[in-house]
Write an enzyme that holds these catalytic residues in place. Structure first.
Site, PDB file in Angstrom:
ATOM      1  N   HIS A 136     -27.024  21.414   3.028  1.00  0.00           N
ATOM      2  CA  HIS A 136     -27.254  21.989   1.699  1.00  0.00           C
ATOM      3  C   HIS A 136     -26.394  23.225   1.477  1.00  0.00           C
ATOM      4  O   HIS A 136     -26.203  24.014   2.406  1.00  0.00           O
ATOM      5  CB  HIS A 136     -28.733  22.368   1.567  1.00  0.00           C
ATOM      6  CG  HIS A 136     -29.096  22.943   0.242  1.00  0.00           C
ATOM      7  ND1 HIS A 136     -29.249  22.169  -0.883  1.00  0.00           N
ATOM      8  CD2 HIS A 136     -29.316  24.231  -0.137  1.00  0.00           C
ATOM      9  CE1 HIS A 136     -29.565  22.956  -1.905  1.00  0.00           C
ATOM     10  NE2 HIS A 136     -29.602  24.213  -1.476  1.00  0.00           N
ATOM     11  N   CYS A 176       0.824  -1.215   0.000  1.00  0.00           N
ATOM     12  CA  CYS A 176       0.000   0.000   0.000  1.00  0.00           C
ATOM     13  C   CYS A 176       0.853   1.258   0.000  1.00  0.00           C
ATOM     14  O   CYS A 176       0.617   2.177  -0.778  1.00  0.00           O
ATOM     15  CB  CYS A 176      -0.943  -0.006   1.201  1.00  0.00           C
ATOM     16  SG  CYS A 176      -2.030   1.437   1.265  1.00  0.00           S
ATOM     17  N   CYS A 203      -1.745   1.649  -2.972  1.00  0.00           N
ATOM     18  CA  CYS A 203      -2.816   2.631  -2.861  1.00  0.00           C
ATOM     19  C   CYS A 203      -2.339   4.050  -2.596  1.00  0.00           C
ATOM     20  O   CYS A 203      -2.934   5.004  -3.104  1.00  0.00           O
ATOM     21  CB  CYS A 203      -3.818   2.197  -1.789  1.00  0.00           C
ATOM     22  SG  CYS A 203      -3.082   1.582  -0.267  1.00  0.00           S
ATOM     23  N   GLU A 246      -8.482   2.335 -12.284  1.00  0.00           N
ATOM     24  CA  GLU A 246      -7.879   3.516 -11.670  1.00  0.00           C
ATOM     25  C   GLU A 246      -6.709   4.022 -12.510  1.00  0.00           C
ATOM     26  O   GLU A 246      -6.585   5.230 -12.767  1.00  0.00           O
ATOM     27  CB  GLU A 246      -7.437   3.191 -10.244  1.00  0.00           C
ATOM     28  CG  GLU A 246      -8.607   3.071  -9.278  1.00  0.00           C
ATOM     29  CD  GLU A 246      -8.222   2.600  -7.899  1.00  0.00           C
ATOM     30  OE1 GLU A 246      -9.043   2.726  -6.977  1.00  0.00           O
ATOM     31  OE2 GLU A 246      -7.097   2.082  -7.721  1.00  0.00           O
ATOM     32  N   TYR A 266     -10.380  -2.850 -10.043  1.00  0.00           N
ATOM     33  CA  TYR A 266     -10.122  -1.499  -9.551  1.00  0.00           C
ATOM     34  C   TYR A 266      -8.737  -1.001  -9.947  1.00  0.00           C
ATOM     35  O   TYR A 266      -8.581   0.190 -10.291  1.00  0.00           O
ATOM     36  CB  TYR A 266     -10.326  -1.429  -8.040  1.00  0.00           C
ATOM     37  CG  TYR A 266      -9.257  -2.098  -7.201  1.00  0.00           C
ATOM     38  CD1 TYR A 266      -8.200  -1.368  -6.679  1.00  0.00           C
ATOM     39  CD2 TYR A 266      -9.313  -3.457  -6.920  1.00  0.00           C
ATOM     40  CE1 TYR A 266      -7.223  -1.960  -5.909  1.00  0.00           C
ATOM     41  CE2 TYR A 266      -8.344  -4.065  -6.154  1.00  0.00           C
ATOM     42  CZ  TYR A 266      -7.298  -3.320  -5.653  1.00  0.00           C
ATOM     43  OH  TYR A 266      -6.326  -3.924  -4.894  1.00  0.00           O
ATOM     44  N   LYS A 304      -0.533   5.507  -5.814  1.00  0.00           N
ATOM     45  CA  LYS A 304      -1.566   5.540  -6.857  1.00  0.00           C
ATOM     46  C   LYS A 304      -2.554   6.668  -6.606  1.00  0.00           C
ATOM     47  O   LYS A 304      -2.948   7.383  -7.543  1.00  0.00           O
ATOM     48  CB  LYS A 304      -2.297   4.192  -6.903  1.00  0.00           C
ATOM     49  CG  LYS A 304      -3.375   4.108  -7.984  1.00  0.00           C
ATOM     50  CD  LYS A 304      -3.961   2.708  -8.034  1.00  0.00           C
ATOM     51  CE  LYS A 304      -4.546   2.290  -6.715  1.00  0.00           C
ATOM     52  NZ  LYS A 304      -5.109   0.922  -6.731  1.00  0.00           N
ATOM     53  N   GLU A 329     -26.111  15.448   0.816  1.00  0.00           N
ATOM     54  CA  GLU A 329     -27.506  15.573   1.252  1.00  0.00           C
ATOM     55  C   GLU A 329     -28.425  14.611   0.514  1.00  0.00           C
ATOM     56  O   GLU A 329     -29.515  14.281   1.018  1.00  0.00           O
ATOM     57  CB  GLU A 329     -27.988  17.004   1.061  1.00  0.00           C
ATOM     58  CG  GLU A 329     -28.148  17.452  -0.390  1.00  0.00           C
ATOM     59  CD  GLU A 329     -28.661  18.883  -0.510  1.00  0.00           C
ATOM     60  OE1 GLU A 329     -29.601  19.235   0.240  1.00  0.00           O
ATOM     61  OE2 GLU A 329     -28.124  19.639  -1.334  1.00  0.00           O
TER      62      GLU A 329
END
Length: 448
Positions: A437, A43, A48, A182, A178, A51, A442
């Protein structure tokens, strides 16, 4: 220690191994760890983290494209791959130093060489030295799988992609998981011509079909080409250094780089586990029980090498639970339900809990709530990409079983939603929450 050199010897200094080492040491154990490459594991070093830095950098391409609509005039735009590559490498160096410092501050001795299992309580270093330990933890992670086809030696995996000497003009990526998607998004945004080829006609298996069905045309509209049912059969290197990719029907594809991203396999080859009677699983994984113990009572395993859930936060949880159980007199297991996940495509998707298909297979009655909207930030873009959120709810109890999101910043929003799903909150409780908001988040409390 009854004559052992260490209470705990960890093979592999990735996220799971480092966490296990640190926590075991905090419980008073004498700990050592061996790492054949770099402290930090997949990782941090080649996964990750670097990346995600590339993903962040590639986002600037979209922002610069939309800048005039925001009122900005930016002259002399240019991109320097070497500068980005070297910055990412420097941050990896920083993180490796941080992980090494963690080991040092917890008085964990570390050996920068390969270690294998020589016996139930013995490890052998590449230098030939043998070390005894009361407990051995296997935390060596997983490794990219390379298919068997002619010319595969001309291809790279996610391990090598961070060290490319220059930005390739043409990239072919095999796989539709993935990692593949990616990197497809990164190279596409940075200006490469990207073609994704896959053995099936599906992307991102395991994610809700509503999300993937909406994501695919967005990726295609951004310029990523897809060749479904077209796995690579051969790669030829041409005289000019380019690569000719053969796969399925149609003309060969010319590429400068071929990235194979077809999955990862536990890195157990040559680890010596046969010396202690541990029979590996079908994918090469180390089978363990709920407390991470293998068939050999003194040997445990955590992280990707067990092939349960290949996610860094899971490896960290497993390593912590192992250390608390074995050295802290606090037996703990890791829960594998309601694990949030994300794919940092452009735009990203994020999900937690059951997909609609999984819920229908396991519950008598379910309700599905959807929100299809155009994110406010996309109003500045000439590409009318829409966001999509989905709640899967148990019709009998009103409990939210799954949350699935496709939108900018979806992973950042999902973490809070994952807490709600883990806590067993109901749709009514979502509805009773006042909306924030204006925000994309939301939408989670406005679906009716």
């Amino acid at each position: 220690m009854a004559g052992f050199d260490y209470d705990l010897f960890v093979i592999g200094a990735g996220s799971g191994g480092v966490r296990a080492s640190r926590i075991a040491a905090s419980h008073g154990a004498k700990v050592a760890v061996a790492e054949e490459f770099r402290v930090g594991g997949t990782c941090v070093i080649r996964g990750c983290v670097p990346k995600k830095l590339l993903v962040y950098a590639s986002h600037f391409a979209h922002s610069l494209h939309d800048a005039p609509t925001y009122g900005w005039t930016i002259e002399g735009q240019s991109f320097d791959w070497a500068k980005l590559r070297d910055f990412v490498a420097s941050d990896v160096d920083r993180l490796e130093r941080a992980y090494t410092s963690t080991l040092d501050s917890n008085k964990v001795e570390h050996f920068h060489e390969r270690a294998t299992v020589a016996g139930p309580n013995t490890v052998r270093l590449a230098s030939g030295r043998e070390i005894s330990a009361k407990v051995i933890l296997i935390a060596v992670g997983a490794w990219p799988v390379l298919p068997d086809f002619a010319g595969v030696e001309h291809c790279i995996t996610s391990n090598e992609v961070f060290n490319l000497p220059e930005l390739p003009k043409r990239v072919v990526i095999q796989g539709a998981g993935y990692i593949a998607l990616e990197f497809a998004g990164v190279f596409n945004a940075l200006g490469s011509q990207v073609t994704v080829v896959n053995r099936s006609d599906k992307i991102l298996r395991g994610y809700d079909h509503d999300l993937t069905d909406r994501l695919l045309p967005i990726l295609q509209a951004r310029g990523i080409e897809f060749g479904f049912n077209r796995p690579i059969r051969a790669v030829e290197k041409q005289a000019d250094g380019s690569l000719l990719v053969h796969g399925g029907e149609g003309e060969p594809i010319v590429a400068d780089v071929v990235l194979v991203a077809t999955g990862r396999r536990p890195k157990t080859d040559g680890l010596g586990l046969e010396n202690v009677g541990i029979a590996l699983g079908r994918n090469g994984e180390v089978p363990v029980d709920a407390y991470n113990q293998s068939a050999c009572p003194s040997i445990y395993a955590v992280g990707d090498v067990t092939d349960r859930v290949q996610l860094t936060p899971v490896a960290i949880r497993e390593g912590h639970a192992f250390a608390d159980t074995v050295f802290g007199a606090m037996p703990r297991t890791t829960a594998y339900d309601h694990i949030p996940s994300a794919v940092f495509t452009q735009p990203p998707i994020a999900a937690v809990g059951l997909t609609e298909a999984e819920a229908r297979a396991n519950y008598r009655e379910i309700k599905v709530f959807k929100s299809d909207f155009r994110p406010m930030q996309n109003m500045f873009s000439d590409v009318a990409e829409r966001g999509y959120y989905k709640l899967v709810v148990d019709g009998a109890t009103d409990r939210v079983l799954g949350v699935h999101m496709l939108s900018p910043d979806a992973p950042e929003i999902l973490q809070a939603a994952a807490i709600a799903v883990k806590a067993g909150l109901t749709k009514a409780q979502f509805d009773a929450t006042v909306a924030l908001h204006p925000s994309m988040a939301e939408e989670l409390v406005l679906m009716r």
